[in-house]
Design a protein around this motif. Structure first.
Motif, mmCIF file in Angstrom:
data_model
loop_
_atom_site.group_PDB
_atom_site.id
_atom_site.type_symbol
_atom_site.label_atom_id
_atom_site.label_comp_id
_atom_site.label_asym_id
_atom_site.label_seq_id
_atom_site.Cartn_x
_atom_site.Cartn_y
_atom_site.Cartn_z
ATOM 1 N N LEU A 173 0.827 -1.200 0.000
ATOM 2 C CA LEU A 173 0.000 0.000 0.000
ATOM 3 C C LEU A 173 0.865 1.255 0.000
ATOM 4 O O LEU A 173 1.928 1.276 0.625
ATOM 5 N N PRO A 174 0.414 2.320 -0.653
ATOM 6 C CA PRO A 174 1.071 3.629 -0.522
ATOM 7 C C PRO A 174 0.947 4.111 0.917
ATOM 8 O O PRO A 174 0.064 3.679 1.665
ATOM 9 N N ILE A 175 1.808 5.040 1.300
ATOM 10 C CA ILE A 175 1.873 5.496 2.678
ATOM 11 C C ILE A 175 0.538 6.028 3.182
ATOM 12 O O ILE A 175 0.116 5.719 4.296
ATOM 13 N N LEU A 176 -0.165 6.822 2.382
ATOM 14 C CA LEU A 176 -1.432 7.387 2.829
ATOM 15 C C LEU A 176 -2.451 6.299 3.132
ATOM 16 O O LEU A 176 -3.114 6.326 4.179
ATOM 17 N N ASN A 177 -2.561 5.312 2.240
ATOM 18 C CA ASN A 177 -3.514 4.226 2.457
ATOM 19 C C ASN A 177 -3.096 3.338 3.624
ATOM 20 O O ASN A 177 -3.941 2.810 4.355
ATOM 21 N N ALA A 178 -1.784 3.173 3.813
ATOM 22 C CA ALA A 178 -1.300 2.361 4.935
ATOM 23 C C ALA A 178 -1.608 3.033 6.269
ATOM 24 O O ALA A 178 -2.054 2.379 7.224
ATOM 25 N N VAL A 179 -1.386 4.350 6.343
ATOM 26 C CA VAL A 179 -1.683 5.088 7.575
ATOM 27 C C VAL A 179 -3.178 5.011 7.895
ATOM 28 O O VAL A 179 -3.577 4.739 9.035
ATOM 29 N N ALA A 180 -4.007 5.246 6.887
ATOM 30 C CA ALA A 180 -5.453 5.216 7.093
ATOM 31 C C ALA A 180 -5.922 3.818 7.487
ATOM 32 O O ALA A 180 -6.709 3.655 8.428
ATOM 33 N N SER A 181 -5.441 2.799 6.778
ATOM 34 C CA SER A 181 -5.865 1.427 7.048
ATOM 35 C C SER A 181 -5.352 0.933 8.397
ATOM 36 O O SER A 181 -5.992 0.095 9.044
ATOM 37 N N SER A 182 -4.204 1.465 8.827
ATOM 38 C CA SER A 182 -3.628 1.024 10.097
ATOM 39 C C SER A 182 -4.515 1.382 11.281
ATOM 40 O O SER A 182 -4.484 0.704 12.312
ATOM 41 N N LEU A 183 -5.304 2.437 11.133
ATOM 42 C CA LEU A 183 -6.142 2.877 12.250
ATOM 43 C C LEU A 183 -7.183 1.837 12.630
ATOM 44 O O LEU A 183 -7.552 1.708 13.800
ATOM 45 N N LEU A 184 -7.674 1.083 11.647
ATOM 46 C CA LEU A 184 -8.612 -0.003 11.961
ATOM 47 C C LEU A 184 -7.908 -1.052 12.815
ATOM 48 O O LEU A 184 -8.451 -1.525 13.821
ATOM 49 N N ALA A 185 -6.681 -1.414 12.417
ATOM 50 C CA ALA A 185 -5.924 -2.410 13.170
ATOM 51 C C ALA A 185 -5.538 -1.894 14.553
ATOM 52 O O ALA A 185 -5.671 -2.602 15.553
ATOM 53 N N VAL A 186 -5.061 -0.639 14.626
ATOM 54 C CA VAL A 186 -4.675 -0.062 15.916
ATOM 55 C C VAL A 186 -5.870 -0.056 16.874
ATOM 56 O O VAL A 186 -5.746 -0.424 18.048
ATOM 57 N N GLY A 187 -7.024 0.363 16.366
ATOM 58 C CA GLY A 187 -8.220 0.394 17.199
ATOM 59 C C GLY A 187 -8.621 -0.994 17.689
ATOM 60 O O GLY A 187 -8.916 -1.195 18.869
ATOM 61 N N ALA A 188 -8.605 -1.952 16.779
ATOM 62 C CA ALA A 188 -9.019 -3.312 17.137
ATOM 63 C C ALA A 188 -8.018 -3.982 18.069
ATOM 64 O O ALA A 188 -8.404 -4.644 19.038
#
Length: 260
Positions: A173-188
């Protein structure tokens, strides 16, 4: 719940502001600072309670920060969900292992992790992780998700510094999509860790609420500052690396000193 003074309650909120500000300003760092702030500044001296409580606060704040990214279409849901499923399983396993370890030893390991993260941030600050090409994409996502989940649960951190490069490498993933997608994982992962700790009474819900409230304000201030600072954010990132190193050294000094 722990009986805190009015000053300590205010310190909890201010600590939450610092955590949220870091997340909003440079896109990370909040979770790695949340534990030492609550432990040494606020003065909550039960390491396992600190880890369980901050995991909940970081997880909820991540879900809140996920909303604007989701609305902007930055989240790659298929990859994020696969990563998160594996991560949650790993987080429960890591949390059980973390609870079984003496709190002082756990904090020493936490400080060593901080030093490793600081070194990794310094060495890769101008680079972008290379996609993993030796395994099938979905398998890589599950593998990296499980691994980061174990570390997240063990140390009670959101794991954003681990998850973002892991998503870039495994999910390509590009950095922007990785940062955004990571928030779901961080939250869970933060929520899963907190649930595990709460089953043993190791979450203080009032402190978590104060952290979350401060984090919302800090996140807004950090995002506002980030838009104004522009290129100078790189210098701030280097400063933050230095802060992580100093806090880690302080933790090692305190915890190793207690054994003497």
């Amino acid at each position: 719940m722990i009986a805190l003074t009015l000053g300590q309650n205010l310190d909890c909120i201010l600590a939450g502001v610092i955590v949220g500000f870091s997340l909003g300003l440079i896109g990370g760092g909040g979770s790695i600072l949340a534990v030492p702030l609550l432990l040494y500044w606020v003065g909550v001296h039960n390491p396992h309670l600190v880890i369980g409580t901050t995991a909940l606060a970081v997880g909820i704040n991540a879900f809140i920060n996920l909303i604007p990214h989701a609305r902007a279409g930055n989240v790659r849901w298929a990859i994020a969900i696969r990563f998160t499923i594996a991560g949650v399983i790993g987080a429960f396993a890591g949390a059980e292992l973390g609870k079984a370890i003496n709190g002082k030893y756990l904090l020493i390991l936490f400080a060593l992790l901080m030093l490793w993260i600081a070194l990794t941030m310094y060495r890769t600050r101008d680079k972008q992780p290379v996609a993993h090409k030796t395994c099938e994409r979905h398998a890589c996502v599950y593998f990296y998700g499980g691994g980061t989940g174990i570390l997240s649960g063990f140390f009670g951190i959101g794991g954003g510094f681990l998850i973002v490069p892991a998503l870039m490498r495994s999910g390509r993933l590009p950095i922007l999509n990785a940062v955004a997608s990571s928030l779901l994982a961080v939250g869970a992962l933060g929520t899963a860790t907190a649930i595990s700790y709460s089953l043993n009474g190791l979450v203080d819900w009032r402190i978590a609420a104060e952290y979350i409230a401060g984090g919302i304000l800090g996140g807004w201030l950090g995002a506002l500052s980030a838009n104004k600072l522009g290129r100078r954010k790189a210098a701030l990132n280097d400063i933050f690396i230095g802060v992580i190193v100093l806090v880690a050294i302080y933790m090692l000094y305190k915890e190793i000193g207690y054994f003497q």
